[in-house]
Design a protein around this motif. Structure first.
Motif, PDB file in Angstrom:
ATOM      1  N   LEU A 147       0.874  -1.156   0.000  1.00 45.87           N
ATOM      2  CA  LEU A 147       0.000   0.000   0.000  1.00 45.87           C
ATOM      3  C   LEU A 147       0.920   1.218   0.000  1.00 45.87           C
ATOM      4  O   LEU A 147       1.716   1.394   0.924  1.00 45.87           O
ATOM      5  N   LYS A 148       0.834   2.000  -1.064  1.00 44.08           N
ATOM      6  CA  LYS A 148       1.742   3.160  -1.222  1.00 44.08           C
ATOM      7  C   LYS A 148       3.203   2.722  -1.055  1.00 44.08           C
ATOM      8  O   LYS A 148       3.973   3.334  -0.325  1.00 44.08           O
ATOM      9  N   ASN A 149       3.545   1.607  -1.692  1.00 42.46           N
ATOM     10  CA  ASN A 149       4.904   1.045  -1.687  1.00 42.46           C
ATOM     11  C   ASN A 149       5.410   0.551  -0.333  1.00 42.46           C
ATOM     12  O   ASN A 149       6.591   0.308  -0.167  1.00 42.46           O
ATOM     13  N   GLU A 150       4.494   0.389   0.629  1.00 42.45           N
ATOM     14  CA  GLU A 150       4.871  -0.188   1.920  1.00 42.45           C
ATOM     15  C   GLU A 150       4.222  -1.563   2.041  1.00 42.45           C
ATOM     16  O   GLU A 150       3.023  -1.708   1.801  1.00 42.45           O
ATOM     17  N   ALA A 151       5.015  -2.578   2.397  1.00 43.01           N
ATOM     18  CA  ALA A 151       4.494  -3.936   2.577  1.00 43.01           C
ATOM     19  C   ALA A 151       3.582  -3.961   3.799  1.00 43.01           C
ATOM     20  O   ALA A 151       4.021  -3.623   4.904  1.00 43.01           O
ATOM     21  N   VAL A 152       2.301  -4.324   3.580  1.00 42.75           N
ATOM     22  CA  VAL A 152       1.330  -4.266   4.681  1.00 42.75           C
ATOM     23  C   VAL A 152       0.607  -5.589   4.930  1.00 42.75           C
ATOM     24  O   VAL A 152      -0.077  -5.726   5.939  1.00 42.75           O
ATOM     25  N   ALA A 153       0.743  -6.568   4.016  1.00 46.55           N
ATOM     26  CA  ALA A 153       0.011  -7.817   4.192  1.00 46.55           C
ATOM     27  C   ALA A 153       0.693  -8.918   3.387  1.00 46.55           C
ATOM     28  O   ALA A 153       1.404  -8.641   2.410  1.00 46.55           O
ATOM     29  N   CYS A 154       0.445 -10.167   3.792  1.00 43.15           N
ATOM     30  CA  CYS A 154       1.064 -11.279   3.075  1.00 43.15           C
ATOM     31  C   CYS A 154       0.283 -12.566   3.294  1.00 43.15           C
ATOM     32  O   CYS A 154      -0.594 -12.655   4.149  1.00 43.15           O
ATOM     33  N   GLY A 155       0.643 -13.553   2.512  1.00 43.33           N
ATOM     34  CA  GLY A 155       0.121 -14.899   2.629  1.00 43.33           C
ATOM     35  C   GLY A 155       0.906 -15.777   1.680  1.00 43.33           C
ATOM     36  O   GLY A 155       1.599 -15.283   0.789  1.00 43.33           O
ATOM     37  N   CYS A 156       0.810 -17.082   1.881  1.00 43.75           N
ATOM     38  CA  CYS A 156       1.486 -17.999   0.966  1.00 43.75           C
ATOM     39  C   CYS A 156       0.776 -19.347   1.025  1.00 43.75           C
ATOM     40  O   CYS A 156      -0.141 -19.552   1.812  1.00 43.75           O
ATOM     41  N   PHE A 157       1.198 -20.239   0.157  1.00 42.53           N
ATOM     42  CA  PHE A 157       0.713 -21.607   0.254  1.00 42.53           C
ATOM     43  C   PHE A 157       1.852 -22.558  -0.039  1.00 42.53           C
ATOM     44  O   PHE A 157       2.844 -22.206  -0.660  1.00 42.53           O
ATOM     45  N   LYS A 158       1.677 -23.778   0.483  1.00 46.75           N
ATOM     46  CA  LYS A 158       2.613 -24.849   0.162  1.00 46.75           C
ATOM     47  C   LYS A 158       1.804 -26.072  -0.228  1.00 46.75           C
ATOM     48  O   LYS A 158       0.608 -26.176   0.099  1.00 46.75           O
ATOM     49  N   LYS A 159       2.418 -26.957  -0.952  1.00 45.49           N
ATOM     50  CA  LYS A 159       1.770 -28.200  -1.371  1.00 45.49           C
ATOM     51  C   LYS A 159       1.495 -29.027  -0.117  1.00 45.49           C
ATOM     52  O   LYS A 159       2.374 -29.213   0.718  1.00 45.49           O
ATOM     53  N   TYR A 160       0.262 -29.506   0.036  1.00 44.84           N
ATOM     54  CA  TYR A 160      -0.063 -30.379   1.166  1.00 44.84           C
ATOM     55  C   TYR A 160      -0.080 -31.830   0.710  1.00 44.84           C
ATOM     56  O   TYR A 160       0.478 -32.697   1.343  1.00 44.84           O
ATOM     57  N   ASP A 161      -0.765 -32.080  -0.404  1.00 46.04           N
ATOM     58  CA  ASP A 161      -0.703 -33.392  -1.044  1.00 46.04           C
ATOM     59  C   ASP A 161      -0.892 -33.186  -2.543  1.00 46.04           C
ATOM     60  O   ASP A 161      -0.835 -32.052  -3.016  1.00 46.04           O
ATOM     61  N   LYS A 162      -1.132 -34.251  -3.271  1.00 43.16           N
ATOM     62  CA  LYS A 162      -1.160 -34.171  -4.735  1.00 43.16           C
ATOM     63  C   LYS A 162      -2.098 -33.093  -5.275  1.00 43.16           C
ATOM     64  O   LYS A 162      -1.741 -32.361  -6.198  1.00 43.16           O
ATOM     65  N   ASN A 163      -3.344 -32.981  -4.736  1.00 40.96           N
ATOM     66  CA  ASN A 163      -4.286 -31.975  -5.249  1.00 40.96           C
ATOM     67  C   ASN A 163      -4.617 -30.885  -4.249  1.00 40.96           C
ATOM     68  O   ASN A 163      -5.547 -30.147  -4.458  1.00 40.96           O
ATOM     69  N   THR A 164      -3.881 -30.801  -3.140  1.00 40.83           N
ATOM     70  CA  THR A 164      -4.246 -29.877  -2.068  1.00 40.83           C
ATOM     71  C   THR A 164      -3.075 -28.973  -1.693  1.00 40.83           C
ATOM     72  O   THR A 164      -1.944 -29.442  -1.578  1.00 40.83           O
ATOM     73  N   ILE A 165      -3.402 -27.702  -1.503  1.00 40.66           N
ATOM     74  CA  ILE A 165      -2.417 -26.762  -0.964  1.00 40.66           C
ATOM     75  C   ILE A 165      -2.837 -26.390   0.449  1.00 40.66           C
ATOM     76  O   ILE A 165      -4.014 -26.549   0.827  1.00 40.66           O
ATOM     77  N   GLU A 166      -1.885 -25.892   1.218  1.00 43.74           N
ATOM     78  CA  GLU A 166      -2.176 -25.395   2.555  1.00 43.74           C
ATOM     79  C   GLU A 166      -1.837 -23.909   2.592  1.00 43.74           C
ATOM     80  O   GLU A 166      -0.718 -23.508   2.276  1.00 43.74           O
ATOM     81  N   ILE A 167      -2.830 -23.111   2.949  1.00 44.62           N
ATOM     82  CA  ILE A 167      -2.647 -21.666   3.112  1.00 44.62           C
ATOM     83  C   ILE A 167      -1.852 -21.437   4.395  1.00 44.62           C
ATOM     84  O   ILE A 167      -2.165 -22.015   5.440  1.00 44.62           O
ATOM     85  N   LYS A 168      -0.838 -20.597   4.304  1.00 44.03           N
ATOM     86  CA  LYS A 168       0.039 -20.328   5.442  1.00 44.03           C
ATOM     87  C   LYS A 168       0.294 -18.831   5.549  1.00 44.03           C
ATOM     88  O   LYS A 168       0.158 -18.102   4.566  1.00 44.03           O
ATOM     89  N   ARG A 169       0.720 -18.395   6.714  1.00 45.45           N
ATOM     90  CA  ARG A 169       1.297 -17.068   6.926  1.00 45.45           C
ATOM     91  C   ARG A 169       0.425 -15.903   6.469  1.00 45.45           C
ATOM     92  O   ARG A 169       0.920 -14.918   5.943  1.00 45.45           O
ATOM     93  N   MET A 170      -0.886 -16.036   6.669  1.00 45.48           N
ATOM     94  CA  MET A 170      -1.796 -14.931   6.351  1.00 45.48           C
ATOM     95  C   MET A 170      -1.640 -13.867   7.436  1.00 45.48           C
ATOM     96  O   MET A 170      -1.785 -14.149   8.621  1.00 45.48           O
TER      97      MET A 170
END
Length: 152
Positions: A56-79
């Motif tokens: 926001l206005k060039n300042e990092a204010v939020a994040c999230g990521c995902f990693k593979k959990y299994d073959k068809n599933t991801i896990e949302i992390k670090r929101m």
């Protein structure tokens, strides 16, 4: 305001992401000091190529990521959304972007874990279509964890 928001796809090596994660960890340990020993082993920042940082206005204010959990599933992390910009819909934006990215990568399901005091997060995830499920590994037996799942 919208035009001052930028969403960047990056990796866990991004210094802005690392700073936001540090703020997330600090807030969690302040809110849940009694759980630090139970969860610290799950709190490892692995190399992750699926990271989103919101600026926001060039300042990092939020994040999230995902990693593979299994073959068809991801896990949302670090929101995480910085307290001063909560209520702007940034968490919804991050979640939607992560789900689309996961779909493009061939995943059909998303899982996530949050803690029972995270009422706003639980409400956000339910509004986005997640349903509470039995705790999955490594959260089996951890009664403070709330696990959720969604078809994406």
């Amino acid at each position: 305001m919208k035009d001052s928001i930028r969403i960047a796809k990056t990796t866990s090596e991004n210094p802005d992401f690392m700073a936001l994660i540090s703020a997330l960890d600090k807030s969690l340990w302040e809110r849940y000091p009694e759980l630090k020993t139970d969860y610290w082993g799950n709190n490892i920042l692995e190399l992750n190529p699926n990271v989103i940082v919101v600026y926001l206005k060039n300042e990092a204010v939020a994040c999230g990521c995902f990693k593979k959990y299994d073959k068809n599933t991801i896990e949302i992390k670090r929101m995480f959304v910085s307290p001063e910009v909560r209520g702007m819909g940034l968490a919804q934006t991050i979640l939607r972007e992560l789900e689309l990215w996961a779909q493009d990568s061939g995943s059909s399901f998303s899982v996530l874990e949050t803690l029972y005091k995270q009422k706003e997060a639980i409400a956000l995830y339910q509004k986005a279509g997640y349903v509470i499920v039995d705790n999955y590994e490594p959260y089996v037996g951890l009664e403070n964890s709330i696990c959720m799942r969604k078809q994406i």
